[in-house]
Design a protein around this motif. Structure first.
Motif, PDB file in Angstrom:
ATOM      1  N   THR A   1       0.796  -1.240  -0.062  1.00  0.00           N
ATOM      2  CA  THR A   1      -0.142  -0.059   0.013  1.00  0.00           C
ATOM      3  C   THR A   1       0.743   1.326   0.048  1.00  0.00           C
ATOM      4  O   THR A   1       1.980   1.273   0.431  1.00  0.00           O
ATOM      5  N   GLY A   2       0.186   2.348  -0.419  1.00  0.00           N
ATOM      6  CA  GLY A   2       0.904   3.711  -0.431  1.00  0.00           C
ATOM      7  C   GLY A   2       1.515   3.818  -1.705  1.00  0.00           C
ATOM      8  O   GLY A   2       1.544   3.244  -2.614  1.00  0.00           O
ATOM      9  N   THR A   3       2.676   4.828  -1.543  1.00  0.00           N
ATOM     10  CA  THR A   3       3.653   5.148  -2.781  1.00  0.00           C
ATOM     11  C   THR A   3       4.934   5.436  -2.316  1.00  0.00           C
ATOM     12  O   THR A   3       5.178   5.479  -1.068  1.00  0.00           O
ATOM     13  N   LEU A   4       5.771   5.954  -3.083  1.00  0.00           N
ATOM     14  CA  LEU A   4       7.116   6.226  -2.680  1.00  0.00           C
ATOM     15  C   LEU A   4       7.282   7.437  -1.954  1.00  0.00           C
ATOM     16  O   LEU A   4       8.553   7.402  -1.587  1.00  0.00           O
ATOM     17  N   PHE A   5       6.527   8.326  -1.898  1.00  0.00           N
ATOM     18  CA  PHE A   5       6.869   9.786  -1.247  1.00  0.00           C
ATOM     19  C   PHE A   5       7.183   9.480   0.109  1.00  0.00           C
ATOM     20  O   PHE A   5       6.406   8.949   0.777  1.00  0.00           O
ATOM     21  N   VAL A   6       8.283  10.129   0.439  1.00  0.00           N
ATOM     22  CA  VAL A   6       8.866  10.115   1.807  1.00  0.00           C
ATOM     23  C   VAL A   6       9.335  11.498   2.177  1.00  0.00           C
ATOM     24  O   VAL A   6       9.313  12.390   1.352  1.00  0.00           O
ATOM     25  N   GLY A   7       9.828  11.595   3.361  1.00  0.00           N
ATOM     26  CA  GLY A   7       9.894  13.054   3.927  1.00  0.00           C
ATOM     27  C   GLY A   7      11.636  13.163   3.666  1.00  0.00           C
ATOM     28  O   GLY A   7      12.219  12.451   3.169  1.00  0.00           O
TER      29      GLY A   7
ATOM     30  N   ALA B   1       6.609  -6.582  -9.676  1.00  0.00           N
ATOM     31  CA  ALA B   1       6.249  -5.842 -10.880  1.00  0.00           C
ATOM     32  C   ALA B   1       5.241  -4.658 -10.431  1.00  0.00           C
ATOM     33  O   ALA B   1       5.169  -3.529 -10.649  1.00  0.00           O
ATOM     34  N   ASN B   2       4.230  -5.217  -9.644  1.00  0.00           N
ATOM     35  CA  ASN B   2       3.191  -4.241  -9.335  1.00  0.00           C
ATOM     36  C   ASN B   2       3.422  -3.201  -8.187  1.00  0.00           C
ATOM     37  O   ASN B   2       3.044  -1.981  -8.254  1.00  0.00           O
ATOM     38  N   ILE B   3       4.250  -3.934  -7.422  1.00  0.00           N
ATOM     39  CA  ILE B   3       4.563  -2.843  -6.323  1.00  0.00           C
ATOM     40  C   ILE B   3       5.719  -1.736  -6.773  1.00  0.00           C
ATOM     41  O   ILE B   3       5.408  -0.436  -6.691  1.00  0.00           O
ATOM     42  N   LEU B   4       6.552  -2.150  -7.572  1.00  0.00           N
ATOM     43  CA  LEU B   4       7.453  -1.175  -8.121  1.00  0.00           C
ATOM     44  C   LEU B   4       6.937  -0.323  -9.116  1.00  0.00           C
ATOM     45  O   LEU B   4       7.106   0.671  -9.466  1.00  0.00           O
ATOM     46  N   ARG B   5       5.950  -0.751  -9.923  1.00  0.00           N
ATOM     47  CA  ARG B   5       4.968   0.005 -10.968  1.00  0.00           C
ATOM     48  C   ARG B   5       4.398   0.938 -10.098  1.00  0.00           C
ATOM     49  O   ARG B   5       4.007   2.218 -10.873  1.00  0.00           O
ATOM     50  N   MET B   6       3.583   0.850  -9.255  1.00  0.00           N
ATOM     51  CA  MET B   6       2.719   1.592  -8.339  1.00  0.00           C
ATOM     52  C   MET B   6       3.632   2.579  -7.695  1.00  0.00           C
ATOM     53  O   MET B   6       3.181   3.673  -7.889  1.00  0.00           O
TER      54      MET B   6
ATOM     55  N   ASP C   1      -0.964  -5.551 -12.995  1.00  0.00           N
ATOM     56  CA  ASP C   1      -2.626  -5.174 -13.054  1.00  0.00           C
ATOM     57  C   ASP C   1      -2.839  -3.792 -13.037  1.00  0.00           C
ATOM     58  O   ASP C   1      -2.840  -3.169 -11.893  1.00  0.00           O
ATOM     59  N   PHE C   2      -3.344  -3.104 -14.029  1.00  0.00           N
ATOM     60  CA  PHE C   2      -3.325  -1.855 -14.222  1.00  0.00           C
ATOM     61  C   PHE C   2      -4.465  -1.249 -13.177  1.00  0.00           C
ATOM     62  O   PHE C   2      -4.285  -0.104 -12.695  1.00  0.00           O
ATOM     63  N   ASP C   3      -5.654  -1.961 -13.267  1.00  0.00           N
ATOM     64  CA  ASP C   3      -6.682  -1.368 -12.336  1.00  0.00           C
ATOM     65  C   ASP C   3      -6.273  -1.358 -10.947  1.00  0.00           C
ATOM     66  O   ASP C   3      -6.343  -0.276 -10.327  1.00  0.00           O
ATOM     67  N   GLN C   4      -5.559  -2.494 -10.524  1.00  0.00           N
ATOM     68  CA  GLN C   4      -5.063  -2.659  -8.965  1.00  0.00           C
ATOM     69  C   GLN C   4      -3.949  -1.473  -8.726  1.00  0.00           C
ATOM     70  O   GLN C   4      -4.082  -0.856  -7.613  1.00  0.00           O
ATOM     71  N   THR C   5      -3.079  -1.560  -9.495  1.00  0.00           N
ATOM     72  CA  THR C   5      -2.019  -0.757  -9.392  1.00  0.00           C
ATOM     73  C   THR C   5      -2.353   0.762  -9.433  1.00  0.00           C
ATOM     74  O   THR C   5      -1.930   1.491  -8.444  1.00  0.00           O
ATOM     75  N   LEU C   6      -3.070   1.192 -10.471  1.00  0.00           N
ATOM     76  CA  LEU C   6      -3.368   2.616 -10.451  1.00  0.00           C
ATOM     77  C   LEU C   6      -4.528   3.017  -9.354  1.00  0.00           C
ATOM     78  O   LEU C   6      -4.333   4.352  -8.679  1.00  0.00           O
ATOM     79  N   PHE C   7      -5.364   2.110  -8.793  1.00  0.00           N
ATOM     80  CA  PHE C   7      -5.959   2.420  -7.431  1.00  0.00           C
ATOM     81  C   PHE C   7      -5.050   2.577  -6.468  1.00  0.00           C
ATOM     82  O   PHE C   7      -5.416   3.523  -5.607  1.00  0.00           O
ATOM     83  N   GLN C   8      -4.040   1.487  -6.193  1.00  0.00           N
ATOM     84  CA  GLN C   8      -3.151   1.832  -5.203  1.00  0.00           C
ATOM     85  C   GLN C   8      -2.549   3.107  -5.214  1.00  0.00           C
ATOM     86  O   GLN C   8      -2.254   3.857  -4.214  1.00  0.00           O
TER      87      GLN C   8
END
Length: 262
Positions: free
Chosen positions: A8-14, A142-147, A193-200
């Motif tokens: 879950t989440g994204t790569l943005f960190v502080g 693939a999905n975690i890194l694409r997200m 899985d573009f639907d799942q990845t883009l949702f995340q």
């Protein structure tokens, strides 16, 4: 699919910057959902242009990204069960080693403190992939890194279009090329899985700031270096060309790195 439950989440960190005031040295409330309360606030005037909070945080985001994606690339070389996953793993190692070199060169020039360990959330991604194998590993990889790369792509563009600092601008140029390359190689695995990845990617969960911020480096701790592979094709920014020969000293590759931090 395990990715849909756990990643879950994204790569943005502080970020962190060593200023004269200790309270500003390593902000604890720079999480994934926002870089700061006043991202456009100028925190330092440098010979390469003003440095804002979001400029500083961006440098730390890039550094933290490498601290987990580089070891994930190493894991992928060992566990990947398809040629496309192996190739993607090579690109992670190559690209983030070059970005790490740039970050470590410009950070002391801008008085920015870099983390040596990724955020707890990012460490969680690494631990999840360490525990998997076979098709499950390939798919989650693939999905975690694409997200995560899709999430930071917009941030790179924003920094590149708004920063007035030439060193940060050069890092953004390099990051843009690297992130786009990594997005592309993840998609070429055929596992996204573009639907799942883009949702995340567009609806990250609300996590505590402590999960999203890399810890400050311990006093006296050697700087972690992500060493380029022998066949490296990615090139760090020519800081001396930008800085007129005033690049930070001592920023070369460490012959005994600890690339698995995080």
């Amino acid at each position: 699919m395990r990715f849909s439950r756990n990643a879950t989440g994204t790569l943005f960190v502080g970020g962190a910057m060593a200023l004269t005031l200790a309270a500003l040295a390593y902000p604890g409330m720079l999480g994934l959902d926002k870089v700061s309360s006043s991202p456009d606030r100028i925190i330092a005037d440098t010979q390469w242009g003003p440095l804002t909070e979001q400029d500083r945080d961006f440098v730390v985001k890039v550094r933290a990204a490498g601290l987990w994606e580089y070891p994930v690339g190493q894991i992928g070389l060992q566990k990947g069960s398809s040629k496309a996953v192996i190739t993607a793993s090579q690109h992670l190692i190559d690209g983030h080693a070059a970005l790490d070199t740039t970050c470590r060169k410009i950070a002391p020039m801008l008085n920015i403190t870099l983390p040596n360990v990724a955020s707890p959330q990012q460490v969680g991604f690494v631990n999840q992939l360490k525990s998997e194998s076979g098709k499950q590993f390939d798919t989650d990889f693939a999905n975690i890194l694409r997200m995560t790369h899709g999430s930071i792509f917009n941030t790179v563009a924003k920094i590149r279009s708004t920063t007035k600092n030439s060193l940060v601008r050069a890092l953004a140029d390099q990051a843009n090329d690297t992130v786009l390359d990594h997005i592309t190689v993840m998609e070429k695995t055929g596992l996204v899985d573009f639907d799942q990845t883009l949702f995340q990617q567009t609806t990250p969960p609300k996590l505590p700031d402590s999960d999203l911020t890399p810890p400050p480096p311990a006093a006296g701790q050697p700087e972690v270096v992500l060493t380029p592979p022998p066949t490296a094709t990615s090139t760090p920014v020519d800081i001396n060309g930008i800085a007129g020969g005033n690049g930070a000293p001592g920023s070369g590759a460490n012959p005994n790195p600890n690339p698995s931090a995080g």
